[in-house]
Design a protein around this motif. Structure first.
Motif, PDB file in Angstrom:
ATOM      1  N   PRO A  16       8.859  -4.262   1.805  1.00  0.00           N
ATOM      2  CA  PRO A  16       8.779  -3.121   2.924  1.00  0.00           C
ATOM      3  C   PRO A  16       8.659  -1.447   2.271  1.00  0.00           C
ATOM      4  N   ALA A  17       9.214  -1.494   1.111  1.00  0.00           N
ATOM      5  CA  ALA A  17       9.434  -0.092   0.457  1.00  0.00           C
ATOM      6  C   ALA A  17       7.849   0.393   0.166  1.00  0.00           C
ATOM      7  N   LEU A  18       7.168  -0.730  -0.473  1.00  0.00           N
ATOM      8  CA  LEU A  18       5.687  -0.766  -0.734  1.00  0.00           C
ATOM      9  C   LEU A  18       4.909  -0.210   0.633  1.00  0.00           C
ATOM     10  N   CYS A  19       5.139  -0.859   1.632  1.00  0.00           N
ATOM     11  CA  CYS A  19       4.643  -0.607   2.925  1.00  0.00           C
ATOM     12  C   CYS A  19       5.003   0.705   3.262  1.00  0.00           C
ATOM     13  N   ALA A  20       6.139   1.304   3.158  1.00  0.00           N
ATOM     14  CA  ALA A  20       6.460   2.672   3.516  1.00  0.00           C
ATOM     15  C   ALA A  20       5.538   3.511   2.720  1.00  0.00           C
ATOM     16  N   ARG A  21       5.678   3.275   1.387  1.00  0.00           N
ATOM     17  CA  ARG A  21       4.764   4.237   0.702  1.00  0.00           C
ATOM     18  C   ARG A  21       3.062   4.264   1.076  1.00  0.00           C
ATOM     19  N   ALA A  22       2.570   3.046   1.126  1.00  0.00           N
ATOM     20  CA  ALA A  22       1.113   3.045   1.772  1.00  0.00           C
ATOM     21  C   ALA A  22       1.143   3.723   2.973  1.00  0.00           C
ATOM     22  N   ASN A  29      -8.282   7.520   1.502  1.00  0.00           N
ATOM     23  CA  ASN A  29      -7.917   7.355  -0.094  1.00  0.00           C
ATOM     24  C   ASN A  29      -7.730   6.163  -0.516  1.00  0.00           C
ATOM     25  N   LEU A  30      -7.009   5.396   0.166  1.00  0.00           N
ATOM     26  CA  LEU A  30      -6.577   3.913  -0.414  1.00  0.00           C
ATOM     27  C   LEU A  30      -8.041   3.224  -0.572  1.00  0.00           C
ATOM     28  N   GLY A 172      -9.396   3.949  10.336  1.00  0.00           N
ATOM     29  CA  GLY A 172      -9.654   2.612  10.324  1.00  0.00           C
ATOM     30  C   GLY A 172      -8.666   1.704   9.375  1.00  0.00           C
ATOM     31  N   VAL A 173      -9.222   0.455   8.983  1.00  0.00           N
ATOM     32  CA  VAL A 173      -8.087  -0.306   8.379  1.00  0.00           C
ATOM     33  C   VAL A 173      -8.388  -0.818   7.134  1.00  0.00           C
ATOM     34  N   VAL A 174      -7.568  -0.593   6.121  1.00  0.00           N
ATOM     35  CA  VAL A 174      -7.753  -1.263   4.930  1.00  0.00           C
ATOM     36  C   VAL A 174      -6.879  -2.327   4.591  1.00  0.00           C
ATOM     37  N   GLY A 188      -3.385   5.120  -5.115  1.00  0.00           N
ATOM     38  CA  GLY A 188      -3.915   5.827  -3.783  1.00  0.00           C
ATOM     39  C   GLY A 188      -2.864   7.047  -3.921  1.00  0.00           C
ATOM     40  N   GLU A 189      -1.643   6.950  -4.257  1.00  0.00           N
ATOM     41  CA  GLU A 189      -0.746   8.043  -4.174  1.00  0.00           C
ATOM     42  C   GLU A 189      -1.310   9.263  -5.049  1.00  0.00           C
ATOM     43  N   ALA A 190      -1.754   8.708  -6.360  1.00  0.00           N
ATOM     44  CA  ALA A 190      -2.219   9.621  -7.350  1.00  0.00           C
ATOM     45  C   ALA A 190      -3.500  10.249  -6.778  1.00  0.00           C
ATOM     46  N   HIS A 191      -4.547   9.458  -6.082  1.00  0.00           N
ATOM     47  CA  HIS A 191      -5.694  10.153  -5.831  1.00  0.00           C
ATOM     48  C   HIS A 191      -5.273  11.168  -4.631  1.00  0.00           C
ATOM     49  N   ASN A 192      -4.531  10.591  -3.534  1.00  0.00           N
ATOM     50  CA  ASN A 192      -4.027  11.836  -2.549  1.00  0.00           C
ATOM     51  C   ASN A 192      -3.609  12.873  -3.070  1.00  0.00           C
ATOM     52  N   ALA A 193      -2.576  12.742  -4.160  1.00  0.00           N
ATOM     53  CA  ALA A 193      -2.239  14.034  -4.674  1.00  0.00           C
ATOM     54  C   ALA A 193      -3.198  15.225  -5.199  1.00  0.00           C
TER      55      ALA A 193
END
Length: 268
Positions: A16-22, A29-30, A172-174, A188-193
């Motif tokens: 769930p913590a990973l889902c919250a980050r996603a 970006n993902l 959309g959906v990934v 994805g987090e790094a790319h978004n940053a």
């Protein structure tokens, strides 16, 4: 034979913590960091009140126009799950609407993704639930089956396994396979940053938000290099571009030195 009409519990889920980050990373970006091949095809629209959601996949395969298995899936799924419904892409009959999605919201389901149609869109938009689908129709579904729960499905051109990480927003959906989800979310987090950093120059001053225009734009704006007159041929008889006038002008320029020599010789 139970193939095509069977139910299997979903026992494996991403953290769930990973889902919250996603959920905090835009779908675009993902999609970029997984080489742009893990996104469902275009056309999925966000109809629910939640417009950016991530959670583990709870998979459902339904016959076109029939929602019997989706009814059972809403009862079986856990809070935070994303129910992914392979409805064959059929837009003629809605798979779900206000009543079923209201029950899903009360059970804490994060979202429902339908490769098909829904109805009651005004009511869906007021719910604390994500709903993604490919279309809308007032035509209601049947409840006869068959169908499957807890098995791999095909949704929006992607294979979705039970427990995969699903992230959806208004783009959309990934789909992130469970085994690769942690690495994909971190990338994805790094790319978004990187994309969120202030630009050194404004878009107007730079001419583009990226360096592509600086590298390619001036050459494209200048156009192709002009060809020499003897290489420019019109489509009419192979004459030089400009027609007969250009041909005569070139000939006169070539004859001028010869005429000058004849005049000097006559005068001498």
């Amino acid at each position: 034979m139970t193939l095509g009409f069977r139910i299997r519990p979903v026992t494996t889920r991403v953290d769930p913590a990973l889902c919250a980050r996603a959920a905090r990373v835009p779908a675009a970006n993902l999609g970029d960091v997984v080489n742009r091949i893990q996104t469902m095809r275009g056309g999925f629209r966000a109809f629910g009140g939640r417009r950016q959601v991530a959670g583990p996949a709870f998979t459902v395969r339904a016959r076109s126009g029939d929602n019997l298995m989706l009814h059972r899936a809403i009862d079986m799924a856990e809070p935070g799950d994303v129910i992914v419904v392979d409805a064959g892409g059929d837009l003629a009959i809605a798979i779900t609407g206000e009543l079923m999605m209201g029950w899903a919201a009360k059970r804490g389901i994060a979202a429902v993704v339908v490769d098909g149609a829904v109805r009651d869109v005004a009511q869906l938009g007021a719910m604390h639930l994500g709903v993604w689908a490919c279309g809308v129709t007032p035509s209601g579904p049947y409840k006869d089956g068959p169908g499957e729960i807890g098995y791999p499905v095909s949704c929006g051109g992607q294979v979705v396994m039970p427990g995969d990480l699903i992230m959806a927003d208004e783009d959309g959906v990934v789909v992130l396979p469970a085994a690769d989800a942690a690495a994909a979310v971190a990338a994805g987090e790094a790319h978004n940053a990187r994309r969120s950093r202030p630009r050194r120059r404004s878009t107007a001053a730079a001419g583009s938000a990226t360096g592509w225009w600086r590298r390619c734009g001036p050459r494209a704006a200048a156009g192709p290099e002009p060809l020499a007159p003897h290489r420019r041929r019109s489509i009419l008889g192979g004459q030089p571009e400009g027609g007969a006038e250009l041909h005569r002008a070139e000939g006169q320029a070539a004859e001028a030195p010869e005429q000058d020599q004849r005049q000097r010789a006559a005068g001498g």
